[in-house]
Write a protein that holds these residues in place. Structure first.
Motif, PDB file in Angstrom:
ATOM      1  N   ALA A   1       1.055  -1.155  -0.114  1.00  0.00           N
ATOM      2  CA  ALA A   1       0.087  -0.018   0.053  1.00  0.00           C
ATOM      3  C   ALA A   1       0.766   1.245  -0.126  1.00  0.00           C
ATOM      4  CB  ALA A   1      -0.934   0.183   1.303  1.00  0.00           C
TER       5      ALA A   1
ATOM      6  N   PRO B   1      -2.348   7.663   3.289  1.00  0.00           N
ATOM      7  CA  PRO B   1      -2.322   6.361   3.267  1.00  0.00           C
ATOM      8  C   PRO B   1      -3.734   5.733   3.426  1.00  0.00           C
ATOM      9  CG  PRO B   1      -0.028   6.914   4.205  1.00  0.00           C
ATOM     10  CD  PRO B   1      -0.965   8.042   4.133  1.00  0.00           C
ATOM     11  N   VAL B   2      -4.155   6.296   4.771  1.00  0.00           N
ATOM     12  CA  VAL B   2      -5.408   5.470   4.838  1.00  0.00           C
ATOM     13  C   VAL B   2      -6.462   5.626   4.154  1.00  0.00           C
ATOM     14  CG1 VAL B   2      -6.970   5.298   6.856  1.00  0.00           C
ATOM     15  CG2 VAL B   2      -4.641   5.668   7.614  1.00  0.00           C
TER      16      VAL B   2
ATOM     17  N   VAL C   1      -6.213   3.595   1.189  1.00  0.00           N
ATOM     18  CA  VAL C   1      -6.640   2.365   1.389  1.00  0.00           C
ATOM     19  C   VAL C   1      -8.174   2.081   1.161  1.00  0.00           C
ATOM     20  CG1 VAL C   1      -6.828   0.230   3.024  1.00  0.00           C
ATOM     21  CG2 VAL C   1      -4.698   1.541   2.636  1.00  0.00           C
ATOM     22  N   LEU C   2      -8.790   3.196   2.078  1.00  0.00           N
ATOM     23  CA  LEU C   2     -10.198   3.354   2.138  1.00  0.00           C
ATOM     24  C   LEU C   2     -11.058   3.410   0.666  1.00  0.00           C
ATOM     25  CD1 LEU C   2     -10.948   4.950   5.489  1.00  0.00           C
ATOM     26  CD2 LEU C   2     -11.389   2.719   4.883  1.00  0.00           C
TER      27      LEU C   2
ATOM     28  N   ASN D   1      -9.507   3.412  -2.512  1.00  0.00           N
ATOM     29  CA  ASN D   1      -8.877   3.064  -3.539  1.00  0.00           C
ATOM     30  C   ASN D   1      -8.475   1.616  -3.583  1.00  0.00           C
ATOM     31  OD1 ASN D   1      -7.887   2.783  -6.087  1.00  0.00           O
ATOM     32  ND2 ASN D   1      -6.937   4.909  -6.132  1.00  0.00           N
ATOM     33  N   PHE D   2      -7.435   1.232  -2.674  1.00  0.00           N
ATOM     34  CA  PHE D   2      -6.893  -0.184  -2.739  1.00  0.00           C
ATOM     35  C   PHE D   2      -8.130  -1.009  -2.270  1.00  0.00           C
ATOM     36  CE2 PHE D   2      -2.654   2.310  -1.493  1.00  0.00           C
ATOM     37  CZ  PHE D   2      -2.449   2.278  -2.760  1.00  0.00           C
ATOM     38  N   ARG D   3      -8.876  -0.660  -1.090  1.00  0.00           N
ATOM     39  CA  ARG D   3      -9.880  -1.604  -0.759  1.00  0.00           C
ATOM     40  C   ARG D   3     -11.175  -1.030  -0.589  1.00  0.00           C
ATOM     41  NH1 ARG D   3      -7.785  -6.064   2.243  1.00  0.00           N
ATOM     42  NH2 ARG D   3      -9.832  -6.135   3.322  1.00  0.00           N
TER      43      ARG D   3
ATOM     44  N   TRP E   1      -5.204  -3.834  -8.055  1.00  0.00           N
ATOM     45  CA  TRP E   1      -3.967  -3.626  -7.360  1.00  0.00           C
ATOM     46  C   TRP E   1      -3.095  -4.781  -7.042  1.00  0.00           C
ATOM     47  CZ3 TRP E   1      -2.433   1.154  -7.495  1.00  0.00           C
ATOM     48  CH2 TRP E   1      -3.436   2.114  -7.665  1.00  0.00           C
TER      49      TRP E   1
ATOM     50  N   LEU F   1      -2.440  -6.766  -2.057  1.00  0.00           N
ATOM     51  CA  LEU F   1      -2.988  -5.944  -1.513  1.00  0.00           C
ATOM     52  C   LEU F   1      -4.665  -5.681  -1.800  1.00  0.00           C
ATOM     53  CD1 LEU F   1      -3.072  -3.205   0.045  1.00  0.00           C
ATOM     54  CD2 LEU F   1      -2.240  -1.967  -1.866  1.00  0.00           C
TER      55      LEU F   1
ATOM     56  N   ILE G   1      -8.557  -6.664  -2.929  1.00  0.00           N
ATOM     57  CA  ILE G   1      -9.510  -7.478  -2.521  1.00  0.00           C
ATOM     58  C   ILE G   1      -9.773  -8.225  -3.717  1.00  0.00           C
ATOM     59  CG2 ILE G   1     -12.032  -7.920  -1.543  1.00  0.00           C
ATOM     60  CD1 ILE G   1     -11.819  -5.205  -0.261  1.00  0.00           C
TER      61      ILE G   1
ATOM     62  N   PRO H   1      -1.161   1.484   6.850  1.00  0.00           N
ATOM     63  CA  PRO H   1      -2.537   1.946   6.542  1.00  0.00           C
ATOM     64  C   PRO H   1      -3.603   1.045   6.485  1.00  0.00           C
ATOM     65  CG  PRO H   1      -1.347   1.818   4.708  1.00  0.00           C
ATOM     66  CD  PRO H   1      -0.150   1.435   5.742  1.00  0.00           C
TER      67      PRO H   1
ATOM     68  N   ALA I   1      -7.298   1.310   8.286  1.00  0.00           N
ATOM     69  CA  ALA I   1      -8.585   1.290   7.443  1.00  0.00           C
ATOM     70  C   ALA I   1      -9.342   0.490   7.963  1.00  0.00           C
ATOM     71  CB  ALA I   1      -8.262   1.127   5.888  1.00  0.00           C
TER      72      ALA I   1
END
Lengths: 309, 480, 95
Positions: free
Chosen positions: A124, A136-137, A140-141, A143-145, B62, B66, B68, C59, C63
């Motif tokens: 991340a 970063p958080v 993650v909230l 975009n990444f997850r 991604w 990382l 899901i 992070p 999250a």
């Protein structure tokens, strides 16, 4: 440094014990709220200021108001002393022994895992450049997850529908106006700075602590203040614009995830040149939906209206 | 193209639910369209899974470790298939059942597609934390649905359900935290390789995760919230809860046990779960036999029937794997039929006390037929799906030399025959006075025949097991 | 950090106190508080776990905590509405 940490940890444990064992329900609730605030303080010490903000605003603040409001609605004396049941003493002793054992094992396990790799976390941080935000958080909230955050909006909507089915408003005509410590003029004075700071928190989520949840919680807090002082009250009439705003965050999030598939090839991915504006747009729409949902979880009514003086 | 199918399975019903919420009034026809489309998508997905590797969607692109992922393998496809078939039947049944009540109807038609999306999301998820979110979605969608039967009547059941569900998911989350602390990833596919051996946190995390899921799945001793919630909800909702919502937790247990938790669990833990399952079978069946209200009989039957799925864990061979999953399917279909039939009886009589059932055989012949046929599968008599499942479990117990599970299977079947025949005997044999006093109209053909169609399907599952077991495949990581 | 982190003790203690409270308390509001104690303990544990990365806090657990807080609070608010309804069932619309 460590002394302060130790003191905080000790206080947390004492308050947790108080919360479970206090004879009066009100004392237990107050212990829980103070514990929430101290927890937020500990999280600042543990390099998690944005989470501390969320815990203080939602976990201790909003939940505290809800807990106290519910306590006021209970029949007097309920939950104060419970009638002892047979074998209560030995059952409590067994439960206590089990929980102490669990605490020891848990503490050892947490101690054991204080060092180690975190592949997902490293990934991340490494891909933060491509995520469109510096925080970063938030990356993650949103975009990444992002999928987790989207489903979480579903949780919020379903609990709201459940709450509205119960029609037990915390804040009705009888309670609204007089019994408030905060005069309405003061509330009017405080409203603009609170609203501004809420919006700022949402905006700031892109590069510093803050974000849709913290900002949404502060905005909801402004609404709760208005409701407590009687400037705003719940109404039984629900209307279309309000329902639209409640699902705005989830709907926009989903639609952007689906409609952008031709550009990106993946569900819930953002094209590189649009990523920052899209994230800001989604963040604001989420904050609006979150603020309204939390606010209506508080009033317990399907609609809101202004009180005419 | 097939990668889009898992995503669509979550978001078509999700958006439909949001749309229904905004609309502000009941639109049952929209849901018929959604459940039909959902079935078609699941069939497409199943045919893709049976012809090759699992279908995987990388959300956000991604990549591992990382992002899901959504993943449909044989197990997920079978559970999605069960959900899709029941979604079609329950959506049809609910049209007449909620016709006269506009406000509850709007809430039902909003919450039900959202719950359908949540169930699909749970079955498709390949991420430990995402599973926590979907578990919460499923329970927090289910509890308001229980309240639809009237808040005053159901508030106690709903509150108890909520308290247990919340505790269960937080215990699960504690386990997830410890897993992440060791492995640094939440992806189910990467976890078995990423988990270090010989730590204290590993088994502790496994124990917390399993306990949390058992609380959510209402496995004895955590069953106490289930009968009141399932017994007091509207019939269409009871069918969804018993057939799908608690089963989602057991599904998760099967998935995690054979996947990431596999290196962390021991044979003793499997025997313990088996013993819990056996106790649930015997205790639940006995309680079902003692109830005086029809829907509580069916609800306690769920407590018992969930126990059969736990018999997989002590045996852990392919026959037990297939038996446990097939039992999930057969019980899901049969239990939905039982609850819909019981709902018809309640709709006609205005109550569901067993002594009031006398003399309902003529007006409610079709619904009683459905009750009886579904009962055949619950008892595990041939040629039903329940028989196939128990046969597989039986052969697994002989194969592993654990004969004691055979006695549990036989005793459970006999007790099930006891409580099913007790209901049917009252309805058929004691019809001396012409018709029972009743307070409602005779349920229409849609309500009667959806229940019967499901009951017939439960019977037919015994005959069409080959392609379904083929879709499921061998036990993951097992050597048969 | 060589010694035992006091916050690890606090996290374990919060979870254990919460479970104990859930077991021994009868009143639903107290049980709801106990559940939230467990939740707070789990969140604290996640934040501790997030500190293992050398370059800044991880992070991903952060999250998870943020998602968890929102879910816990909305579910608790629903639970409180149920408790209010249970305490005074007679009034209020039953639509």
């Amino acid at each position: 440094m460590t002394l302060l940490d130790g003191l905080l940890a000790l206080l947390l444990l004492l308050l947790a014990g108080r919360c479970v064992t206090a004879a009066s329900l009100l004392q237990a609730i107050v212990a829980f709220i103070v514990l929430g605030l101290l927890l937020a303080l500990s999280w600042v010490r543990l390099e998690a200021p944005d989470l501390a903000l969320a815990e203080a605003a939602i976990g201790a603040g909003l939940l505290g108001v809800l807990l106290l409001g519910t306590w006021r609605r209970l029949p007097a004396g309920s939950g104060e002393q419970e009638t002892p049941w047979p074998w209560q003493g030995s059952a409590q002793a067994i439960a206590a022994l089990g929980c102490v054992a669990l605490a020891v094992v848990l503490a050892l396990a947490l101690h054991e895992t204080t060092l180690g790799p975190a592949a997902a976390g490293t990934a991340a941080l490494a891909q933060l450049e491509a995520a469109g935000v510096d925080q970063p958080v938030t990356a993650v909230l949103l975009n990444f997850r992002a999928y987790d955050t989207l489903l979480e909006m579903g949780v919020l909507l379903m609990t709201l529908i459940g709450t509205l089915m119960l029609r037990r408003p915390l804040q009705d005509g009888a309670l609204a106006a007089p019994a408030t410590p905060l005069p309405q003029s003061l509330a009017r004075l405080f409203l603009p700075p609170i609203l501004l700071s809420g919006l700022y928190l949402v905006w700031a989520g892109a590069y510093s602590p803050g974000g849709a949840f913290q900002g949404g919680a502060v905005l909801a807090g402004a609404g709760v203040m208005l409701a407590l002082t009687g400037l705003l009250r719940g109404s039984t009439r629900d209307d279309l614009p309000l329902r639209c705003l409640l699902v705005l965050g989830a709907a926009l999030f989903t639609l952007s995830g689906v409609l952008l598939i031709p550009l990106t090839g993946h569900f819930m991915a953002y094209p590189d040149d649009l990523v920052t504006p899209l994230m800001v747009l989604i963040e604001f729409s989420l904050a609006i939906s979150i603020a309204l949902s939390l606010m209506m979880l508080f009033t317990g009514t399907p609609g809101l209206c202004r009180t005419r003086p | 193209m097939t990668e889009a199918l898992p995503v669509l399975l979550v978001f078509v019903p999700f958006l439909a639910g949001l749309g229904q919420f905004v609309l502000g009034r009941a639109a049952p026809w929209c849901q018929q369209f959604v459940s039909g489309l959902n079935l078609i998508l699941v069939l497409l997905l199943s045919s893709a899974v049976v012809h090759g590797d699992p279908v995987i969607a990388d959300l956000g692109g991604w990549g591992e470790p990382l992002a899901i992922h959504l993943q449909a393998d044989g197990l997920a496809a079978l559970m999605l298939l069960l959900t899709a078939v029941l979604a079609v039947a329950v959506s049809l049944y609910a049209i007449p059942a909620f016709r006269d009540e506009p406000r509850p109807a709007w809430r039902f038609w909003t919450l039900w597609p959202l719950l359908l999306a949540s169930l699909n999301a749970l079955f498709l998820s390949r991420d430990l934390f995402n599973l926590y979110v979907t578990l919460e979605l499923v329970t927090l969608g289910a509890i308001p649905l229980v309240l639809l039967a009237g808040p005053n009547k159901t508030v106690d059941a709903a509150l108890r359900y909520l308290l247990f569900a919340l505790l269960g998911s937080l215990v699960y989350l504690a386990g997830v935290a410890l897993i992440y602390a060791q492995a640094g990833t939440l992806d189910l596919a990467l976890l078995p390789a990423a988990l270090p051996e010989g730590t204290l946190s590993g088994p502790l995390a496994a124990a917390l995760i399993i306990t949390g899921v058992l609380i959510k799945g209402a496995i004895l001793p955590f069953h106490i919230w289930l009968p009141a919630a399932h017994g007091n909800a509207p019939a269409a909702v009871s069918a969804i809860l018993s057939a799908l919502v608690v089963k989602a937790a057991i599904y998760l247990l099967l998935r995690l046990w054979t996947g990431p938790l596999e290196p962390l669990v021991s044979n003793d833990a499997g025997q313990l779960l088996g013993a819990l399952g056996a106790t649930a079978i015997l205790f639940g069946s006995w309680q079902a036999f003692r109830q005086s209200r029809l829907k509580l009989v069916v609800a306690y039957s769920t407590v018992a029937q969930l126990g059969y799925m736990l018999l997989f864990f002590p045996m852990a061979v392919t026959a037990a794997w297939q038996g446990a999953v097939y039992h999930g399917l057969a019980h899901g279909i049969a239990k939905a039929a039982l609850f819909l039939a019981a709902g018809n009886i309640l709709y006609y009589l205005g109550q569901d006390r067993l002594e009031a059932l006398r003399g309902i055989d003529r007006p409610l012949a079709v619904s009683l037929l459905a009750f009886g046929l579904a009962g055949v599968s619950i008892m595990g008599l041939p040629p039903s799906g329940g028989f196939t499942a128990k046969w597989l479990l039986l052969s697994a117990s002989l194969q592993t030399g654990q004969w004691w599970w055979t006695t549990v299977l036989i005793a459970g079947g006999l007790l099930a025959a006891g409580y099913i025949f007790r209901v049917l005997r009252l309805a058929f044999l004691q019809a001396d006075d012409a018709t029972a006093p009743h307070h409602g109209p005779v349920p229409g053909p849609l309500m009667a025949w959806t229940a019967t169609a499901l009951a017939l399907l439960a019977l037919a599952l015994g005959l069409i097991s080959a392609p379904l077991l083929d879709l499921l495949g061998e036990m993951p990581g097992g050597t048969s | 950090m060589t010694g035992f982190d006091p916050f690890a003790l606090a996290a374990a203690g919060l979870i254990a106190f919460g479970l104990y409270g859930f077991c021994v308390c009868g009143h639903p509001l107290r049980r709801l508080l106990a559940i939230n104690l467990v939740g707070n303990g789990v969140f604290l544990a996640l934040i501790l776990i997030a500190r293992r990365l050398p370059d800044g806090p991880d992070p991903v657990p952060h999250a998870m905590v943020l998602t968890g807080i929102v879910i816990a609070v909305s579910a608790t608010a629903f639970g409180l509405a149920l408790i209010r309804r249970q305490a005074r069932p007679e009034d209020g619309g039953n639509d």
